[in-house]
Design an enzyme around this catalytic site. Structure first.
Site, PDB file in Angstrom:
ATOM      1  N   GLU A 137       0.850  -1.191   0.000  1.00  0.00           N
ATOM      2  CA  GLU A 137       0.000   0.000   0.000  1.00  0.00           C
ATOM      3  C   GLU A 137       0.881   1.236   0.000  1.00  0.00           C
ATOM      4  O   GLU A 137       1.839   1.328   0.766  1.00  0.00           O
ATOM      5  CB  GLU A 137      -0.901   0.004   1.241  1.00  0.00           C
ATOM      6  CG  GLU A 137      -1.726   1.283   1.410  1.00  0.00           C
ATOM      7  CD  GLU A 137      -2.553   1.264   2.699  1.00  0.00           C
ATOM      8  OE1 GLU A 137      -2.847   0.147   3.202  1.00  0.00           O
ATOM      9  OE2 GLU A 137      -2.882   2.345   3.212  1.00  0.00           O
ATOM     10  N   GLU A 142      -2.672  11.673   2.779  1.00  0.00           N
ATOM     11  CA  GLU A 142      -3.457  11.174   3.904  1.00  0.00           C
ATOM     12  C   GLU A 142      -3.243  12.060   5.126  1.00  0.00           C
ATOM     13  O   GLU A 142      -2.138  12.529   5.384  1.00  0.00           O
ATOM     14  CB  GLU A 142      -3.073   9.741   4.257  1.00  0.00           C
ATOM     15  CG  GLU A 142      -3.980   9.121   5.315  1.00  0.00           C
ATOM     16  CD  GLU A 142      -3.644   7.673   5.601  1.00  0.00           C
ATOM     17  OE1 GLU A 142      -4.564   6.944   6.026  1.00  0.00           O
ATOM     18  OE2 GLU A 142      -2.482   7.273   5.422  1.00  0.00           O
TER      19      GLU A 142
END
Length: 328
Positions: A137, A142
């Site tokens: 990932e 974020e």
């Protein structure tokens, strides 16, 4: 782009391909406006992070005006009108996943706005949902609760870590990428060189460009503000051919020094989503944290109560993209 420039670009790629292997790429996918609806699937699934959210499908999102597009703009957002009941479903929002998967590639996001507000947890990332964490990932964008700056992070299966010091402009926050340790905090880099890389600061400058390059030798993330004159023209113009060797020092650099990237990452989809709370309320665990993280950000009440009772707080909880360009 003018045809003569395209011709020069392809000629350059042909001449430079050997000398700059892995640095010269050609445009594979140009996603703009309504093209997002053909390139992405709306995932109406239970939130894997257990957020205070209900992801809706494309027809529902369009009916509720949670997504819309013009010739050169795509928007996806959360509901900002409904007061939620504590025992009822979470706030309606959108999660999209690219129909295509990518291995070695560069992706450039031309983003004008990202979700902001207490309780928000927006993310732009790549993974293979069916094999996670074995397929790796990459979190490109974020953060939570408007806390700046952005953090870019890798999450992997065991035996993958990053050096404490690398050739990057950001600041290493954590070094062990293994999801099974440290509450799945991953190996993260905070983009401390530019606090406008996330949240209200990002939106105040009309956004900018995020780019990620993934190879078997390294993964790099760059960010350029909208008015940054040093931003590489090929990245910001959507050129047919790009050369990442000319893009300068990345904000985040993840080398294969202590991590076999080839075995820790497989074909990944691009995912863009907005969720709320929950993991922020846990004790320990994910870097997005716990109740202490929510309180430390200066947000009122507790996260779930705030999200339930203050729909108008999420009027600015939306993504706005001009384009996504993928190069291979």
């Amino acid at each position: 782009m003018k045809l003569n420039i395209i011709g020069v670009g392809f000629a350059f790629a042909s001449l430079a391909g050997t000398a700059l292997a892995g640095a010269v790429y050609t445009l594979n996918d140009n996603i703009v406006g309504e093209g997002f609806y053909n390139s992405f699937n709306f995932e109406a699934i239970p939130d894997p992070t257990n957020g205070r959210v209900t992801y809706v499908d494309q027809p529902t999102a369009q009916m509720l005006n949670l997504t819309y597009a013009t010739g050169n703009t795509f928007i996806m957002r959360a509901d900002d009108t409904t007061v939620l009941t504590p025992s009822g479903p979470g706030r309606n929002s959108v999660r999209i996943r690219s129909n295509r998967q990518y291995t070695q590639h560069v992706v450039v996001f031309d983003m004008q706005h990202m979700p902001e507000g207490c309780g928000t947890w927006p993310a732009v990332w790549e993974t293979n949902e069916s094999t996670w964490p074995a397929g790796g990932e990459v979190d490109i964008v974020e953060g939570v609760n408007d806390v700046e700056p952005n953090q870019s992070t890798l999450h992997t299966s065991p035996n993958c870590s990053m050096p404490a010091s690398t050739a990057q402009s950001g600041t290493t926050a954590t070094t062990n990428c293994d999801t099974s340790v440290n509450g799945n905090s991953g190996c993260g880099v905070r983009l401390t060189e530019d606090y406008n890389s996330f949240g209200p600061g990002f939106n105040s400058i009309n956004g900018g460009w995020y780019a990620m390059e993934r190879t078997t030798s390294f993964i790099k993330v760059w960010f350029w503000e909208r008015d940054d004159r040093s931003a590489p023209f090929d990245a910001t113009s959507g050129a047919w051919v790009i050369d990442t060797n000319l893009w300068g020092t990345p904000a985040a650099y993840f080398p294969n020094t202590y991590c076999d990237l080839a075995s820790h990452f497989d074909a990944n989809n691009i995912i863009i989503n907005l969720t709320f709370c929950e993991l922020m309320q846990r004790t320990g665990g994910d870097w997005a944290g716990n109740a202490a993280v929510y309180a430390a950000s200066g947000c009122p009440s507790d996260c779930v109560s705030y999200v339930d009772n203050n729909p108008t707080a999420f009027t600015n909880a939306y993504f706005q993209f001009s384009s996504i360009n993928v190069y291979t």
